[in-house]
Design a protein around this motif. Structure first.
Motif, PDB file in Angstrom:
ATOM      1  N   ARG A 189       0.828  -1.205   0.000  1.00 22.53           N
ATOM      2  CA  ARG A 189       0.000   0.000   0.000  1.00 22.53           C
ATOM      3  C   ARG A 189       0.868   1.264   0.000  1.00 22.53           C
ATOM      4  NH1 ARG A 189      -5.597  -0.487   3.285  1.00 22.53           N
ATOM      5  NH2 ARG A 189      -4.380  -0.734   5.125  1.00 22.53           N
ATOM      6  N   THR A 190       2.088   1.158   0.503  1.00 21.19           N
ATOM      7  CA  THR A 190       3.011   2.289   0.398  1.00 21.19           C
ATOM      8  C   THR A 190       3.346   2.559  -1.065  1.00 21.19           C
ATOM      9  OG1 THR A 190       3.980   1.809   2.565  1.00 21.19           O
ATOM     10  CG2 THR A 190       5.284   3.159   1.060  1.00 21.19           C
ATOM     11  N   ARG A 191       3.627   1.494  -1.811  1.00 17.69           N
ATOM     12  CA  ARG A 191       3.975   1.658  -3.240  1.00 17.69           C
ATOM     13  C   ARG A 191       2.799   2.190  -4.050  1.00 17.69           C
ATOM     14  NH1 ARG A 191       6.719  -3.318  -2.480  1.00 17.69           N
ATOM     15  NH2 ARG A 191       4.947  -4.423  -3.397  1.00 17.69           N
ATOM     16  N   GLU A 192       1.588   1.968  -3.574  1.00 14.95           N
ATOM     17  CA  GLU A 192       0.418   2.492  -4.294  1.00 14.95           C
ATOM     18  C   GLU A 192       0.374   4.017  -4.271  1.00 14.95           C
ATOM     19  OE1 GLU A 192      -3.023   0.776  -2.510  1.00 14.95           O
ATOM     20  OE2 GLU A 192      -2.568  -1.271  -3.186  1.00 14.95           O
ATOM     21  N   VAL A 193       0.969   4.639  -3.234  1.00 11.96           N
ATOM     22  CA  VAL A 193       0.857   6.098  -3.099  1.00 11.96           C
ATOM     23  C   VAL A 193       2.181   6.836  -3.260  1.00 11.96           C
ATOM     24  CG1 VAL A 193      -1.224   5.981  -1.688  1.00 11.96           C
ATOM     25  CG2 VAL A 193       1.012   5.969  -0.565  1.00 11.96           C
ATOM     26  N   ILE A 194       3.312   6.171  -3.000  1.00 12.09           N
ATOM     27  CA  ILE A 194       4.620   6.811  -3.181  1.00 12.09           C
ATOM     28  C   ILE A 194       5.327   6.135  -4.355  1.00 12.09           C
ATOM     29  CG2 ILE A 194       6.846   7.373  -2.140  1.00 12.09           C
ATOM     30  CD1 ILE A 194       5.545   7.241   0.590  1.00 12.09           C
ATOM     31  N   ASP A 195       5.567   6.906  -5.422  1.00 10.73           N
ATOM     32  CA  ASP A 195       6.138   6.290  -6.617  1.00 10.73           C
ATOM     33  C   ASP A 195       7.666   6.215  -6.518  1.00 10.73           C
ATOM     34  OD1 ASP A 195       7.202   8.792  -7.406  1.00 10.73           O
ATOM     35  OD2 ASP A 195       5.479   9.253  -8.680  1.00 10.73           O
ATOM     36  N   ALA A 196       8.278   5.714  -7.573  1.00 13.58           N
ATOM     37  CA  ALA A 196       9.730   5.476  -7.556  1.00 13.58           C
ATOM     38  C   ALA A 196      10.537   6.753  -7.386  1.00 13.58           C
ATOM     39  CB  ALA A 196      10.147   4.762  -8.841  1.00 13.58           C
ATOM     40  N   ALA A 197       9.955   7.894  -7.771  1.00 13.31           N
ATOM     41  CA  ALA A 197      10.649   9.180  -7.636  1.00 13.31           C
ATOM     42  C   ALA A 197      10.297   9.886  -6.329  1.00 13.31           C
ATOM     43  CB  ALA A 197      10.310  10.083  -8.827  1.00 13.31           C
ATOM     44  N   ARG A 198       9.629   9.172  -5.411  1.00 17.55           N
ATOM     45  CA  ARG A 198       9.252   9.662  -4.080  1.00 17.55           C
ATOM     46  C   ARG A 198       8.176  10.738  -4.108  1.00 17.55           C
ATOM     47  NH1 ARG A 198       9.449   7.158   0.433  1.00 17.55           N
ATOM     48  NH2 ARG A 198       9.709   9.090   1.614  1.00 17.55           N
ATOM     49  N   TRP A 199       7.342  10.728  -5.146  1.00 17.54           N
ATOM     50  CA  TRP A 199       6.165  11.600  -5.156  1.00 17.54           C
ATOM     51  C   TRP A 199       5.046  10.911  -4.384  1.00 17.54           C
ATOM     52  CZ3 TRP A 199       6.107  16.520  -6.730  1.00 17.54           C
ATOM     53  CH2 TRP A 199       7.054  16.952  -7.666  1.00 17.54           C
TER      54      TRP A 199
END
Length: 563
Positions: free
Chosen positions: A420-430
């Motif tokens: 669920r973290t990856r669902e909201v924070i993308d690879a560029a930390r947005w």
């Protein structure tokens, strides 16, 4: 001419602070030892920064004396009290992670929260109003009554060992707050001071639960760096100094009270003034007048209650100048009255979310009133924001897009939930907020909607999916859809459309009572309708907007149907 992109960067000459919460309170107390730090009128508590620092140190040392280790989680399940503020600094000073538990939670939510983050210790009062906290804990951990303090081994709460009661007399299996303070002796303080240099400002320090559309609450995990810097810049926007006294009637368990209130004060050496455990309009007005507060926080509902109170006119509020109104959109007439009748000429509006510590945009006193009502201000220092379309492309200024935030304020992630973290924070930390916003040519941001169906009731975030999943546990409920409908007092109210199982009958009161026993009061559906079917698309997707539209028509018609 091509419109500029909806990207803003809070370029600032002000460097980020490199403090931990422990080093922050050390530094501020040394700089302002005799300035007032904390006033809690309901408890008759008054502390200077020297006294507050000493209490924080004793509690931090006491927590270590219990055997708690760096990184352990300590839960606080309480309304606004002096001990809450002390623990907010003491737990991180000892390298522990404070877990904010909503005082409106019932047993179902408490059990989930404590187990999700493996809380080792829990601090709570015996009761507040109709919430009997110790009794509810006893339902989950009947073993407490037969345990020695610090030895709890409960089947349903397997990680919990210590229960600290905010009461003069400890109950079976618990310690009192005073007993905890007494554990902070010279030896314990020596251990504390030896540990502190090992702590880093990127360490996790706070877990705040924020529900999600997938149902179960998520534990947003924040660092020293996240919340200290956000609080510092919030205070800067309010023009806070050590001479200010901020009245904080908003709840501490939420970022509004904890970061925009308590921590914003401490980063600037200002005084935290707490009118009571829960919001009361009269107590707030009395506190502002008696304590000569210069600032006042609140959601619009709170300011409306204060302005409309029959005794409003007898209070001298001339000391006020600033504060923050946030949590839900502010009606322009309310803002005008706050400025003119409450003397808050420098009141600011802020926008953010728990996952971003929380504030990303804020107005400043120099912004004209129209900007402070029609927008949430401009980007905070040291942060970036972009608005993107469904393909992730930045939209032009003036066009709506999903608001994404990047910078020091973005949380580490959801505790124990990488997916669920990856669902909201993308690879560029947005951090993808799910909010739809517009940024104009001058950089002012307006929130225009939500990608998710989150309901904001009186400043409380309510997530339909969580309530839906709970209502599915009712034996008579076959299907349910929950959504928000506008409400003059609270901004929005929770509405549930329910399909009952064949042959079943239920009343509105039955459904509400079922929710009331297990869920926080603000999640209990205010409107309940029993229906045979939901409006659907040809592909089988429920059309909540049509349900909302039907409710609007019904509520607007003469002789509104009984709930």
């Amino acid at each position: 001419m091509t419109a500029a992109p909806s990207y803003v960067h809070g370029a600032s000459a002000q460097p980020l602070l490199g403090d931990t919460l422990g080093s922050l309170i050390d530094r501020i107390a040394a700089a302002h030892p005799d300035r007032p730090a904390l006033v809690v009128r309901a408890q008759n508590v008054r502390m200077s920064y020297r006294q507050f620092h000493a209490e924080v140190e004793c509690v931090a040392a006491g927590l270590l004396a219990l055997g708690l280790q760096r990184g352990d989680r300590v839960g606080i399940w309480s309304a606004n009290r002096a001990e809450w503020v002390v623990l907010q600094f003491a737990a991180p000073k000892a390298g522990l992670i404070l877990v904010n538990i909503n005082p409106a939670y019932r047993t179902h939510e408490l059990e989930y929260s404590l187990n999700k983050v493996a809380c080792r210790a829990l601090v709570l009062p015996r009761r507040f109003k109709t919430s009997h906290y110790l009794d509810m804990l006893g339902e989950l951990a009947p073993e407490l009554a037969d345990s020695a303090p610090g030895t709890l081994n409960a089947t349903r709460l397997p990680d919990l060992r210590e229960v600290i009661l905010l009461d003069e007399v400890p109950a079976a299996g618990t310690r009192s707050w005073r007993q905890l303070v007494a554990l902070g002796d010279a030896a314990a303080l020596a251990r504390l001071h030896a540990l502190e240099p090992e702590l880093g400002f990127d360490d996790p320090v706070n877990i705040q639960f924020t529900s999600g559309t997938t149902g179960a609450p998520k534990g947003a995990t924040l660092t020293h760096h996240n919340i200290i810097n956000n609080a510092y810049f919030i205070g800067q926007a309010m023009r806070l100094t050590e001479h200010d006294r901020l009245c904080i009637p908003v709840p501490f368990y939420h970022c509004f009270g904890m970061v925009l209130g308590n921590l914003a004060c401490v980063t600037h050496g200002a005084c935290m003034v707490i009118p009571g455990e829960g919001f009361d309009a009269l107590a707030t007005l009395e506190t502002v007048a008696a304590e000569r507060c210069t600032g006042l926080h609140g959601v619009p509902t709170m300011f409306i209650a204060e302005l409309e109170h029959p005794e409003f006119g007898r209070f001298d509020l001339g000391s006020l100048r600033t504060g923050i109104m946030a949590g839900s959109p502010c009606p322009i007439e309310v803002m005008r009255r706050v400025v003119s009748e409450m003397h808050m000429e420098q009141v600011t509006i802020a926008y953010g979310m728990t996952e971003t510590s929380p504030v990303s945009f804020q107005t400043v006193p120099e912004d004209p009133l129209e900007r402070r009502v029609g927008s949430v201000g401009r980007i905070h220092p040291q942060l970036e924001v972009k608005l993107v379309d469904e393909q992730g492309r930045i939209v032009p200024r003036g066009k709506p897009g999903e608001l994404c935030t990047r910078g020091y304020s973005v949380m580490l992630g959801y505790w124990g939930d990488e997916a669920r973290t990856r669902e909201v924070i993308d690879a560029a930390r947005w951090m993808h907020t799910g909010d739809l916003a517009v940024i104009d040519e001058d950089g002012y941001c307006s929130i225009v909607g939500r990608l998710k169906d989150m309901i904001i009731r009186g400043g409380e975030n309510v997530y339909p999916r969580e309530i839906e999943e709970f209502l599915y546990t009712h034996p008579k409920v076959q299907d349910v859809q929950v959504f928000g409908v506008p409400d003059a007092k609270f901004g929005e109210q929770v509405c549930a459309w329910i399909r009952l199982r064949e042959g079943s009958r239920a009343s509105v009161a039955e459904i509400q009572d079922y929710c009331r026993h297990h869920l926080a009061y603000f999640k209990v559906p205010y409107h309940v309708r029993f229906v045979d079917a939901f409006p659907m698309t040809v592909t089988g997707k429920v059309q909540k907007y049509l349900m909302r539209q039907a409710m609007l028509e019904e509520l607007a018609s003469p002789g509104e149907a009984a709930r």
